[in-house]
Design a protein around this motif. Structure first.
Motif, PDB file in Angstrom:
ATOM      1  N   HIS A  47      47.558 -11.676  62.252  1.00 55.10           N
ATOM      2  CA  HIS A  47      47.465 -11.344  63.638  1.00 55.10           C
ATOM      3  C   HIS A  47      48.745 -12.060  64.470  1.00 55.10           C
ATOM      4  CE1 HIS A  47      45.329 -10.950  67.597  1.00 55.10           C
ATOM      5  NE2 HIS A  47      46.121 -12.090  68.002  1.00 55.10           N
ATOM      6  N   GLU A  63      47.568  -8.252  72.998  1.00 52.93           N
ATOM      7  CA  GLU A  63      46.395  -8.650  72.129  1.00 52.93           C
ATOM      8  C   GLU A  63      45.770  -7.443  71.478  1.00 52.93           C
ATOM      9  OE1 GLU A  63      46.262 -11.526  71.141  1.00 52.93           O
ATOM     10  OE2 GLU A  63      47.695 -12.779  72.669  1.00 52.93           O
ATOM     11  N   HIS A 113      52.242  -9.864  66.183  1.00 48.36           N
ATOM     12  CA  HIS A 113      52.754 -10.220  67.696  1.00 48.36           C
ATOM     13  C   HIS A 113      54.300 -10.046  67.694  1.00 48.36           C
ATOM     14  CE1 HIS A 113      49.385 -10.849  70.483  1.00 48.36           C
ATOM     15  NE2 HIS A 113      48.877 -11.791  69.598  1.00 48.36           N
TER      16      HIS A 113
END
Ligand SMILES: [Zn+2]
Length: 608
Positions: free
Chosen positions: A344, A367, A348
């Motif tokens: 995750h 997100e 980004h």
């Protein structure tokens, strides 16, 4: 449009009107940090060159002073006391901080071209009044000297986090606010999203020699300043130097007990892992590099190349938080959880580190897109059987669809366009940014097909890498990729809370071999329709009913799917003529793969 681009994408238009010209600001930081580990304070000498690439004359500047948030009665503290569902990591903890535990920036002076400037400290924003304006397409030298104190760890940054990492140094320096086509973005920090100016950083950190320092960028020291040569006794401070090019923030962390593993990828790029080896979880960290190598190949193939020479996974902070070229993640986790958070945060690097949206305005674009990418990357790792207990999921977003529908029908959602700081609850923000945000891509797959969206994501990456895309920029790329008009979808999806609800009735026989099916749009959010019919012999027939507003149909739907005439958005009713008699039909369903946020699924299906 013809453009001439110089440093940091300052663009002049030679032909088109001024409004059509994209520009973005640029900044160069050289920051000297003298860190006192006894007092948890540091003196900073910060030299900067600010490139005003805008067409505007600037009379003032704004800096973020994030650490001031960690003081009783700061905006972040008050927000945490007044919001319905405070972040448990913050709660009432800021109110209880003593003077040696708070965070602060104490500014000695701010100079421009060697002259001291007036400034006001307004909570977490420093408002600077220039003695001489900064003209369009010109640069300004700035220098700041200040003392800061890193608070005990509350949220993201701080000292002595729950896993014993001494210093998580995020949001630790005075960071110039961004100025874009909408003007200044001087948002007070209440613990949420970020936006920064593209630039270069050179950071020199003088620190107790017992510490190992991990940071954004590439270490450019000469000599034996590294984690392997850290001293066991206090002594003369060591100077760590890190440089990062073309990033919009800088993070670092320091701890005497870090183990550092360096993993080299086949092309020479490196992955670095900083963690406290004494924990039993160190075994999981040892497995992480090879898994990340496998994941990276998938991530680059689907979302575009990771263009920096290194990336660091650093144990620190309070969960997982992304920064350029590095992440702070808590590390005492099962392998499944450690891989999940690592994927995750690393994703980004695409969604917001390379595609630098203003997260405060478009949290769903970082997100949400990151969550989408994380889910399909984890699914890929599941197929590879690299992690015990991680199972492949044929429909990895069904749970998110159901979760979102439950939320928006029972509690009530707010539009995605709400500024991240201003959602009425943390829950509404979280579900909008992460869940509905990730579903943005799924809805586009429903409208355009998977292949078109996959191509569109790569086109988006190449068109907007190292820039500041907004919502419209993203949808325009998707339009150009698919040749389908998507402005209607953007407007309903981002700016409203309108609901999708379609239903189908009982098919009626007209001639012996034909059935008429009545469809109804009940919700106010119009969508195209994927319709599936299964006949008595279990043969599956797929239909696609475009929405008139789409104007064209994505190429993805040209093969196995029969495309029917468009449904006009104003019309609540639509009729389909099926080439079966009613008694030949076993099942008819709208959106059979549960991709849309249809709020009533019971009326999506008919069985005899
Ligand atoms: Zn995230």
């Amino acid at each position: 449009m013809n453009k001439l681009c110089i440093l940091f994408l300052a663009c002049f238009c030679t032909m088109a009107s001024a409004q059509d010209c994209y520009w973005q600001q640029g900044v160069e930081y050289v920051i000297d940090v003298d860190f006192d580990t006894e007092k948890h304070q540091y003196e900073i000498d910060q030299k900067m060159i600010f490139h005003n690439n805008s067409p505007d004359t600037l009379k003032e500047l704004f800096f973020h002073a994030f650490l001031n948030a960690f003081q009783p009665y700061s905006d972040m503290d008050i927000r945490s006391h007044t919001i319905a569902d405070p972040d448990r990591r913050v709660g009432k903890r800021i109110r209880a901080l003593t003077s040696s535990e708070i965070g602060f920036h104490e500014i000695h002076w701010i100079k421009s071209e060697n002259k001291k400037l007036d400034f006001n400290v307004e909570g977490t924003i420093v408002h600077v009044f220039l003695d001489q304006v900064i003209l369009p397409h010109s640069s300004k030298n700035l220098q700041l000297q200040y003392k800061s104190q890193i608070p005990i760890q509350i949220r993201r940054n701080g000292r002595n986090n729950s896993e014993g990492i001494d210093y998580s140094m995020a949001q630790w320096y005075l960071k110039l606010c961004n100025y874009d086509k909408e003007g200044w973005h001087a948002d007070p920090y209440i613990g949420r999203e970020f936006y920064g100016i593209w630039g270069n950083y050179k950071v020199n950190i003088k620190m107790d020699p017992r510490y190992c320092v991990a940071a954004t960028g590439v270490q450019s020291n000469s000599g034996d300043v590294n984690c392997e040569s850290k001293s066991s006794k206090p002594g003369k401070a060591k100077e760590w130097i890190f440089e990062a090019k073309n990033v919009h923030d800088f993070v670092w962390a320091a701890d005497p007990d870090y183990t550092r593993d360096v993993y080299s990828l086949a092309d020479g790029r490196t992955l670095q892992f900083y963690y406290q080896a004494k924990e039993k979880y160190a075994d999981q960290w040892k497995k992480l590099p090879a898994i990340m190598d496998t994941a990276l190949r998938f991530m680059e193939q689907h979302f575009g190349p990771y263009t920096y020479p290194t990336y660091s996974f650093i144990q620190g902070g309070d969960g997982g938080m992304e920064y350029p070229m590095a992440t702070l993640i808590t590390g005492n986790r099962s392998l499944h959880s450690l891989v999940g958070v690592s994927i995750h945060e690393w994703m980004h690097s695409w969604y917001q580190m390379m595609l630098a949206t203003n997260e405060s305005k478009y949290a769903w674009m970082d997100e949400g897109f990151t969550s989408y990418a994380e889910a399909i990357t984890m699914n890929y790792l599941a197929q590879k059987n690299l992690i015990d207990g991680l199972k492949y999921d044929e429909f990895p977003f069904q749970e998110s669809v159901i979760q979102w529908v439950n939320f928006c029908t029972n509690i009530g959602d707010e539009p995605l366009s709400v500024h991240a700081d201003h959602f009425k609850s943390n829950r509404a923000y979280g579900l909008a940014a992460y869940t509905k945000g990730s579903l943005t891509i799924l809805e586009l797959e429903y409208i355009l097909g998977k292949e078109s969206v996959s191509k569109g994501l790569l086109n988006y990456y190449y068109a907007w890498r190292y820039k500041h895309p907004d919502a419209n920029d993203f949808f325009r790329v998707m339009e150009k990729t698919s040749n389908v008009e998507l402005d209607w979808f953007r407007d309903y999806w981002v700016y409203t809370t309108d609901q999708v609800d379609y239903s189908l009735g009982e098919p009626r026989d007209t001639l012996k071999t034909l059935a008429v099916l009545d469809l109804k749009r009940i919700g106010t959010f119009p969508m195209p329709i994927q319709l599936r019919v299964i006949d008595n012999k279990d043969k599956v027939y797929q239909y696609f009913i475009p929405l008139d507003l789409m104007r064209n149909i994505s190429q993805d739907f040209s093969k196995e799917i029969k495309v029917l005439k468009a449904w006009n958005w104003v019309n609540p009713d639509y009729q389909v003529l099926l080439p079966f008699s009613k008694d030949q039909i076993k099942e008819i369903s709208i959106d059979p793969d549960v991709m849309t946020i249809d709020v009533d699924r019971e009326n999506n299906i008919w069985k005899p």
